[in-house]
Design a protein around this motif. Structure first.
Motif, short mmCIF file in Angstrom:
data_model
loop_
_atom_site.label_atom_id
_atom_site.label_comp_id
_atom_site.label_asym_id
_atom_site.label_seq_id
_atom_site.Cartn_x
_atom_site.Cartn_y
_atom_site.Cartn_z
N THR A 228 0.85 -1.19 0.00
CA THR A 228 0.00 0.00 0.00
C THR A 228 0.88 1.23 0.00
O THR A 228 1.73 1.40 0.88
N LEU A 229 0.72 2.08 -1.00
CA LEU A 229 1.49 3.32 -1.12
C LEU A 229 0.58 4.50 -0.86
O LEU A 229 -0.48 4.60 -1.46
N ASN A 230 1.01 5.37 0.02
CA ASN A 230 0.27 6.61 0.31
C ASN A 230 0.85 7.73 -0.54
O ASN A 230 1.95 8.20 -0.28
N VAL A 231 0.14 8.08 -1.57
CA VAL A 231 0.60 9.13 -2.49
C VAL A 231 -0.21 10.38 -2.24
O VAL A 231 -1.44 10.36 -2.29
N LYS A 232 0.48 11.47 -1.95
CA LYS A 232 -0.19 12.75 -1.71
C LYS A 232 -0.48 13.42 -3.04
O LYS A 232 0.43 13.74 -3.79
N LYS A 233 -1.74 13.59 -3.35
CA LYS A 233 -2.15 14.19 -4.62
C LYS A 233 -2.48 15.65 -4.41
O LYS A 233 -3.26 16.00 -3.53
N GLN A 234 -1.86 16.50 -5.23
CA GLN A 234 -2.15 17.93 -5.14
C GLN A 234 -3.49 18.23 -5.81
O GLN A 234 -3.76 17.76 -6.90
N THR A 235 -4.30 18.99 -5.12
CA THR A 235 -5.58 19.41 -5.67
C THR A 235 -5.73 20.91 -5.49
O THR A 235 -4.92 21.56 -4.81
N GLY A 236 -6.78 21.45 -6.05
CA GLY A 236 -7.04 22.88 -5.92
C GLY A 236 -7.04 23.56 -7.27
O GLY A 236 -6.40 23.11 -8.22
N ASN A 237 -7.77 24.66 -7.34
CA ASN A 237 -7.90 25.42 -8.59
C ASN A 237 -7.04 26.67 -8.61
O ASN A 237 -7.11 27.45 -9.55
N TYR A 238 -6.24 26.91 -7.57
CA TYR A 238 -5.39 28.10 -7.48
C TYR A 238 -3.94 27.65 -7.63
O TYR A 238 -3.38 26.99 -6.75
N HIS A 239 -3.31 28.02 -8.74
CA HIS A 239 -1.97 27.55 -9.07
C HIS A 239 -1.01 28.75 -9.18
O HIS A 239 -1.31 29.72 -9.89
N ILE A 240 0.13 28.65 -8.51
CA ILE A 240 1.15 29.71 -8.60
C ILE A 240 2.11 29.32 -9.71
O ILE A 240 2.87 28.36 -9.61
N ILE A 241 2.07 30.07 -10.81
CA ILE A 241 2.85 29.74 -12.01
C ILE A 241 4.31 30.16 -11.83
O ILE A 241 4.62 31.31 -11.50
N ALA A 242 5.21 29.19 -12.08
CA ALA A 242 6.64 29.47 -12.03
C ALA A 242 7.21 29.75 -13.41
O ALA A 242 8.18 30.49 -13.56
N GLY A 243 6.59 29.18 -14.44
CA GLY A 243 7.08 29.42 -15.79
C GLY A 243 6.32 28.57 -16.80
O GLY A 243 5.66 27.59 -16.44
N ALA A 244 6.41 28.95 -18.06
CA ALA A 244 5.80 28.20 -19.17
C ALA A 244 6.85 28.08 -20.25
O ALA A 244 7.47 29.08 -20.64
N PHE A 245 7.04 26.88 -20.78
CA PHE A 245 8.18 26.60 -21.65
C PHE A 245 7.73 25.95 -22.95
O PHE A 245 6.87 25.06 -22.96
N ARG A 246 8.31 26.39 -24.04
CA ARG A 246 8.01 25.82 -25.34
C ARG A 246 8.58 24.41 -25.45
O ARG A 246 7.95 23.51 -26.01
N GLY A 269 0.27 20.61 -17.29
CA GLY A 269 -0.15 20.39 -18.67
C GLY A 269 0.30 21.49 -19.61
O GLY A 269 1.12 22.35 -19.27
N VAL A 270 -0.26 21.48 -20.80
CA VAL A 270 0.10 22.41 -21.87
C VAL A 270 -1.08 23.36 -22.10
O VAL A 270 -2.22 22.93 -22.20
N ASN A 271 -0.77 24.68 -22.14
CA ASN A 271 -1.83 25.65 -22.37
C ASN A 271 -2.15 25.74 -23.86
O ASN A 271 -1.56 25.05 -24.70
N VAL A 308 -6.02 30.85 -11.91
CA VAL A 308 -7.24 30.22 -11.39
C VAL A 308 -7.79 29.33 -12.50
O VAL A 308 -8.30 29.82 -13.51
N LYS A 309 -7.66 28.01 -12.33
CA LYS A 309 -8.04 27.08 -13.39
C LYS A 309 -8.41 25.75 -12.78
O LYS A 309 -7.71 25.24 -11.91
N GLU A 310 -9.51 25.19 -13.25
CA GLU A 310 -9.94 23.86 -12.80
C GLU A 310 -9.34 22.83 -13.73
O GLU A 310 -9.60 22.82 -14.93
N LEU A 311 -8.49 21.95 -13.16
CA LEU A 311 -7.82 20.95 -13.95
C LEU A 311 -8.71 19.72 -14.12
O LEU A 311 -9.57 19.43 -13.28
N ASP A 312 -8.49 18.99 -15.22
CA ASP A 312 -9.28 17.77 -15.47
C ASP A 312 -8.86 16.65 -14.51
O ASP A 312 -7.71 16.53 -14.15
#
Length: 312
Positions: A228-246, A269-271, A308-312
């Motif tokens: 049994t592995l306890n994996v902490k899953k990040q949730t939430g619709n408020y994301h602090i962006i560090a960068g976006a890369f091609r 993901g990819v915008n 502010v984005k709701e992820l799938d």
């Protein structure tokens, strides 16, 4: 109180940020442009302006300051009022008020506020990661002149007289057309024959594979214990962006860098512009996200911003 930092945060999300008793900072979306003389390409952005006539408190700025500083609405309103009085006194004395990443405010000869916007920051979140670039112009006249020089040295001309004297051109053209049609028919026959053979071979292989699977029996005498592995899953619709890369490899490097610094970083993901987005962390509560954003902008990355984005 650093009023300009609160205004700057809100300009990412709102088209109008009103400072009570002072005026309103307005944003207008501008499409991507090309400078004809320099061949520079500029991404879409939000153009800033200031309207002294809009001074009624709409509550957006006051509520934001109250949420971030965790103080009552009335106290936040008084702090804004005190700051505005100080700014007006400076303007009356002829000084220029500079708001970082927003612009400069000053008074003209008739006592009206003049606003000179800053162009150091693009408040259009859809254009995050895009920057201007210069493309060299394409000069096709060079090739035209080269062809003209070649024609002067080696003239190429077929006159009606030369066509009559060289009737074999006609037969050569007929031969070329015949060969082309013959080759096309033969090529289609060859390709169709190969596709048929491949399909038959694939069907035979699938039948053999199904028969092997039906005959196979798997027996595990000593099954391994369940883990049994306890994996902490990040949730939430408020994301602090560090960068976006091609390039995705660059986003992976940024992700490892942030994890080394202790952040709960991840890729979300990819915008729609094809950029791989990396976040410091994601939050369920908006106030927690704003508090973390201010700490990151102050201590690590002034260009970080909140998505502010709701992820799938």
């Amino acid at each position: 109180m650093q009023l300009e930092s609160y205004i700057s945060d809100l300009l990412y999300r709102y088209e109008c940020v009103t400072v009570p008793e002072l005026g309103a900072f307005l944003t207008q979306r501008v499409s991507a442009t090309i400078h004809e003389s320099t061949n520079a390409f500029y991404p879409p952005k939000k153009m800033l302006s200031f309207n002294e006539q809009i001074q009624k408190n709409d509550g957006i700025l006051t509520h934001y300051i109250a949420d971030v500083e965790k103080i009552p609405f009335e106290e936040a309103s008084k702090k804004i009022e005190k700051r505005v009085k100080s700014l007006k006194s400076y303007l009356t004395e002829g000084e220029t008020i500079s708001f970082e990443n927003i612009g400069d405010l000053s008074l003209n000869n008739v006592g009206k506020i003049i606003f000179e916007p800053s162009y150091h920051l693009n408040y259009l979140t859809d254009a995050f990661g895009l920057s201007q670039f210069v493309s060299p112009s394409v000069n096709r006249e060079v090739y035209k002149e080269t062809v003209q020089k070649i024609e002067k040295v080696i003239p190429i001309a077929i006159t009606p007289e030369r066509r009559k004297s060289r009737s074999y051109f006609k037969y050569a053209a007929v031969a070329v057309i015949a060969l082309t049609l013959g080759g096309f028919v033969a090529s289609n026959y060859y390709v169709n024959n190969i596709n048929t053979q491949n399909q038959l071979a694939q069907e035979e292989a699938n039948q053999q594979l199904e028969s092997k699977i039906q005959e196979a029996t798997f027996v595990i005498e000593n099954p391994l214990p369940a883990v049994t592995l306890n994996v902490k899953k990040q949730t939430g619709n408020y994301h602090i962006i560090a960068g976006a890369f091609r390039i995705e490899e660059n986003s992976d490097k940024k992700l490892e860098e942030l994890k080394t610094l202790g952040y709960d970083a991840r890729k979300i993901g990819v915008n729609k512009y094809g950029l791989h987005e990396v976040v410091y962390a994601s939050y369920e509560d908006r106030l927690d996200a704003l508090s973390a954003l201010r700490d990151i902008k102050r201590n690590h990355n002034p260009a970080a911003w909140l998505l502010v984005k709701e992820l799938d």
